[in-house]
Enzyme design. Structure first.
Site, PDB file in Angstrom:
ATOM      1  N   GLU A  42       9.893   1.201 -10.230  1.00 62.53           N
ATOM      2  CA  GLU A  42      10.580   0.952  -9.067  1.00 62.53           C
ATOM      3  C   GLU A  42      11.854   2.068  -8.618  1.00 62.53           C
ATOM      4  O   GLU A  42      12.557   1.879  -9.305  1.00 62.53           O
ATOM      5  CB  GLU A  42      11.188  -0.448  -8.870  1.00 62.53           C
ATOM      6  CG  GLU A  42      10.400  -1.514  -9.190  1.00 62.53           C
ATOM      7  CD  GLU A  42       9.276  -1.937  -7.958  1.00 62.53           C
ATOM      8  OE1 GLU A  42       9.379  -1.186  -6.983  1.00 62.53           O
ATOM      9  OE2 GLU A  42       8.563  -2.806  -8.139  1.00 62.53           O
TER      10      GLU A  42
ATOM     11  N   ASP B 259       6.943  -0.944   2.160  1.00 61.39           N
ATOM     12  CA  ASP B 259       6.072  -0.187   1.329  1.00 61.39           C
ATOM     13  C   ASP B 259       4.810  -0.185   1.608  1.00 61.39           C
ATOM     14  O   ASP B 259       4.507  -0.329   3.083  1.00 61.39           O
ATOM     15  CB  ASP B 259       5.950  -1.231   0.115  1.00 61.39           C
ATOM     16  CG  ASP B 259       5.520  -2.783   0.186  1.00 61.39           C
ATOM     17  OD1 ASP B 259       4.978  -2.769   1.296  1.00 61.39           O
ATOM     18  OD2 ASP B 259       5.755  -3.392  -0.582  1.00 61.39           O
TER      19      ASP B 259
END
Length: 930
Positions: free
Chosen positions: A649, A658
């Site tokens: 991440e 996203d």
């Protein structure tokens, strides 16, 4: 009171009539810097409109440039400004007024752009009305230079500077009679006099057109000329004037360097000076003051006045900086700014638009350190290291009067930094008095300084840079999420392939962003890649800084957005990290320690050579069997999960969507509180992550029946963080786990590698990679020789040698060597022994290269990587550099994401590379203790 006013007015009137009136009011704007503390007077003439000789149309512009620069420094200009196209009578009149205005202890500057001639060993200036002359009419047609500036007794200035521009080392073009010699005469000078002529003996004839500002060939002069380019000498002089308290001989040297550089070494100025010039002091001075700018000037003056010997290698100067062996961490932090500015100076050598040129490394280091200490006494001390670097860079390359005009000194003293980035960039907009090449260099430097100041707040990873700027036309760059992570890791791999030596974290991230913006294949074929291969780091930085152009059809177009992205990339590439600064200081200590032992150290010795001389190199290191067992027993699942998750991440401090449109922030945190426009700090991102993991475990723990090892717990938490605790709670994975069917549960990790994109469920490469790493972490088995066990699990036994490239062959569990040194056949036991010996050697090489303590299980992870890839190729990745800089989290990310399809020793394809890499990442995670 009225009587006193009248008396003062009368005194001022008398002083005015005597030639002592204040200088031009335009030079006395409010709170000008530096304040005038002596009489400065100048006569500036631009003669170009000749009636019988070759015309010099740009001479007027030359005079305007010089007059403007002198006015800015508080000079009184005879006639109120630049004087143009003077005839004989006017020239003589103004020269007499100039002579009368000189004062004892002051500075007098005479500048003439126009024709000059040498006749019978004497120099003459040519007025615009000059015609053919004979020996008896010389003094009525031309103006004699020698003896022209002799003020009354007691009024001699400490400096008389005479500059003759557009003079040539040959006959006067278009003149009625030839000049006897090839140069202007070297007449006897007074002790306080310095002369600078536009061309010295040895200047190449190709420079003639440039000096004259014409498009004529020197062999066919006519009274007309079409060129209108300002002279290099005028621009160089105006540039040099910006440096407060520069000794006059330093100004002359700086002028010669600029002229030679910008004419491709064709033109050299001729400089002559009297006997008192070495002690004459500065051309432009300042008064003592407690202001920040006055203290900066004072610090520079003290350093330059110090009696320093010959040039010293850079290591010696750093040694002077750190002093004793017990300097604190603050010494490292301080050195970050100094070393960063040195990088910027070397990358943009023409951008020092207001400070004295210094060629000696030791003096330059000392000057930067002196400036830095002054800045530390201001509110600039509250800035972070890179912001301090930006401030030191701009103050060390810009004259004090320009810093004051931009309000930068007030910001630094008040602590109000909100307008500082705009003020720094604004300094690039007032560079009209320098050459075109230097102007561009200054503009890029200022934008890079702004980017350096903003790096900390905006994030300095490749992902942060890519997300901040729009992609180039035709280049498909994701703006976040796993697709961007995957692209950037391919870019990092391509960068490592180009560089024969490891890059530091900043360099790797800057180049990864650059490679992403030009496409991976484009980067691999670029000159940046070639320069990396040649280890030309400064050229790499320059190419990044200047590559801000795009192709629009058949036109090359300057791209403002791309220029700013390149500024961020270049700033990051040049910025020295605390770890790198610590390495430089460590290098000095090593060199000093060796010298104390009587071991000779070359000035250019690399740190590796110093390390080799200081520490006996290990040849083999046995596997850390006891430490591996302890690592498994002491591991913390929640802590390991946090590190493992951060590997996949990327950190984003601003909310983004996203690949499936979910609003995300920090280390991939999602939820109802994550909304468009949200901004957080890095500490908040870390807190979000830990809180989320702990909440996930509290929700999942009641539904998990078997006792989990810490690595199993970490793997499940990583999956839960990514897909949601509700999905994991009802998953087949937990059902298989609760039935004690761990192999089947491990395979279920791989089922979560899809995402719905544009309404279609697709396998996402980044998710697939993450699932394999989670499975590897879940299945991690404690083994005393764990590196060997992982290699054997994922490598096929080769019993007989298999030929590879260049006489190499493969045998055993991936062992490579010259064919004639390998056995004809091995069984599993012999292959294990060969593998064990090779891993012991690889482990030793890694240990030799580590400069920071590392947990034994983490060294085992590196050993797996280095064995599979080959030690030489492994060393070209940034992994060891990240670790030595103290950034083990970045090292873990590099391990987990290094590109598939790697070729190993001898050119062989690494078998099961993805599994090996995943196991190495999982093992590295087990070593985190805090």
């Amino acid at each position: 009171m009225r009587g006193w006013a009248g008396l003062v007015l009368a005194i001022c009137t008398l002083l005015s009539l005597a030639g002592c009136q204040p200088s031009d009011p335009s030079a006395r704007q409010s709170a000008d810097y530096p304040p005038v503390v002596e009489e400065r007077v100048a006569l500036v003439i631009g003669n170009g409109g000749y009636r019988e000789f070759l015309r010099l149309p740009a001479a007027r512009q030359d005079a305007d440039i010089v007059a403007d620069a002198l006015r800015r420094q508080g000079f009184t200009l005879i006639g109120g400004g630049a004087l143009h196209d003077l005839d004989w009578a006017e020239m003589v009149q103004y020269m007499r007024v100039f002579e009368a205005r000189m004062r004892e202890g002051g500075v007098a500057v005479f500048y003439h752009s126009g024709h000059a001639a040498q006749i019978n060993g004497e120099n003459f200036l040519v007025p615009v009305d000059a015609g053919a002359w004979q020996s008896d009419t010389v003094d009525t047609e031309l103006v004699r230079l020698a003896g022209s500036f002799r003020p009354p007794a007691g009024r001699e200035p400490r400096i008389k500077l005479i500059l003759l521009d557009r003079t040539l080392p040959g006959p006067l073009l278009g003149g009625p009679v030839p000049v006897l010699d090839m140069t202007l005469a070297e007449e006897e000078l007074e002790p306080n006099e310095i002369q600078i002529f536009a061309a010295a003996p040895g200047s190449r004839i190709e420079a003639a057109e440039m000096i004259l500002g014409t498009s004529q060939a020197s062999g066919s002069p006519t009274p007309e000329a079409s060129g209108e380019q300002p002279s290099i000498l005028a621009q160089a002089f105006a540039d040099a004037l910006r440096t407060p308290y520069a000794p006059i001989l330093s100004v002359a040297y700086q002028i010669n360097v600029i002229v030679a550089d910008h004419t491709d070494d064709h033109q050299h100025v001729m400089t002559r000076f009297g006997g008192d010039m070495a002690e004459a002091g500065p051309l432009v001075g300042t008064e003592d003051s407690n202001s920040l700018l006055a203290r900066l000037d004072e610090a520079e003056r003290n350093v330059l006045a110090a009696n320093r010997g010959a040039s010293q290698p850079i290591r010696s100067s750093i040694s002077q900086l750190i002093g004793s062996e017990t300097r604190s961490i603050q010494a490292v932090s301080d050195t970050v700014a100094t070393l960063t500015v040195l990088n910027i100076d070397e990358t943009f050598p023409l951008s020092r638009s207001g400070r004295i040129f210094v060629a000696d490394d030791a003096t330059e280091m000392a000057r930067l350190e002196a400036w830095r200490r002054v800045l530390e006494e201001s509110r600039a001390s509250t800035l972070d290291d890179w912001q301090k670097s930006a401030v030191l860079s701009v103050t060390s390359s810009t004259s004090s009067n320009r810093l004051h005009a931009a309000g930068i000194d007030a910001m630094l003293e008040s602590g109000d930094f909100g307008g500082l980035p705009d003020a720094i960039e604004g300094l690039s907009q007032d560079v009209s008095a320098v050459t075109e090449t230097a102007r561009i260099s200054i503009e890029r430097r200022r934008i890079i300084e702004r980017a350096l100041f903003e790096l900390s707040a905006n994030g300095h990873g490749a992902g942060s840079i890519v997300s901040r700027f729009d992609p180039r036309p035709g280049v498909n760059e994701p703006d976040g999420g796993v697709l961007l992570d995957a692209r950037l890791n391919r870019a990092r791999s391509a960068v490592a392939d180009c560089s024969p030596t490891p890059l530091n974290a900043n360099q790797m991230e800057a180049l990864a962003s650059f490679a992403s913006s030009v496409s991976i294949s484009g980067f691999q074929n670029s000159s940046v890649c070639r320069r990396l291969g040649d280890r030309q780091m400064l050229q790499v930085a320059r190419e990044m800084a200047y590559s801000s152009f795009t192709i629009d059809g058949e036109r090359i177009v300057h791209d403002e957005n791309l220029m700013r992205r390149r500024a961020y990339e270049t700033a990051l590439f040049l910025a020295v990290t605390e770890g790198a600064a610590r390495d430089r200081l460590h290098e000095v200590r090593l060199a000093r320690s060796l010298e104390a032992q009587g071991i000779e150290v070359a000035a250019n010795a690399t740190e590796q050579e110093l390390q080799a001389a200081a520490v006996p190199q290990l040849e083999t290191v046995a596997p850390p069997t006891a430490a591996v067992a302890q690592a498994f027993s002491a591991a913390d699942g929640l802590r390991n999960a946090a590190y493992f998750i951060r590997m996949f991440e990327g950190l984003e401090l601003n909310a983004y969507q996203d690949i499936v449109g979910v609003w995300t922030i920090g280390f991939g945190t999602t939820g109802p509180d994550i909304v468009p426009g949200l901004h957080i700090t890095q500490d908040q991102a870390q807190r979000y992550l830990l809180d989320y993991i702990e909440a996930d475990w509290r929700a999942l723990d009641p539904g998990i029946e078997p006792e989990l090892a810490s690595h199993e717990q970490a793997a499940i938490l990583s999956l839960s963080y990514n897909v949601g605790r509700g999905n994991v709670a009802g998953s087949t994975l937990l059902r298989e786990l609760n039935q004690e069917n761990r192999p089947a549960a491990a395979e279920e990790f791989l089922a979560w590698n899809h995402a719905r994109i544009d309404g279609e469920l697709r396998v996402v490469r980044g998710l697939d990679r993450r699932r394999h790493a989670e499975r590897a972490l879940f299945l991690m088995q404690q083994d005393p020789e764990i590196a060997q066990a992982v290699i054997i699990d994922h490598t096929t036994l080769t019993e007989r040698p298999q030929d590879l490239a260049q006489g190499q062959a493969l045998i055993g569990f991936g062992q490579v060597g010259p064919r004639d040194t390998l056995p004809r056949r091995v069984d599993a036991v012999a292959a294990q022994e060969m593998l064990r010996a090779e891993l012991n050697r690889t482990r030793a090489e890694i240990t030799n290269r580590l400069e920071r303590p590392l947990e034994p299980v983490q060294i085992e992870a590196l050993t797996i990587m280095a064995y599979a890839m080959g030690l030489e190729r492994f060393e070209r990745t940034p992994i060891l550099t990240y670790i030595n800089e103290g950034n083990t989290q970045a090292a873990l990310a590099a391990i987990g994401y290094w590109e598939d399809a790697q070729s190993g020793p001898g050119g062989r394809q690494v078998e099961n590379w993805s599994e090996l890499r995943s196991n190495a990442a999982a093992l590295f995670t087990m070593g985190f203790r805090s």
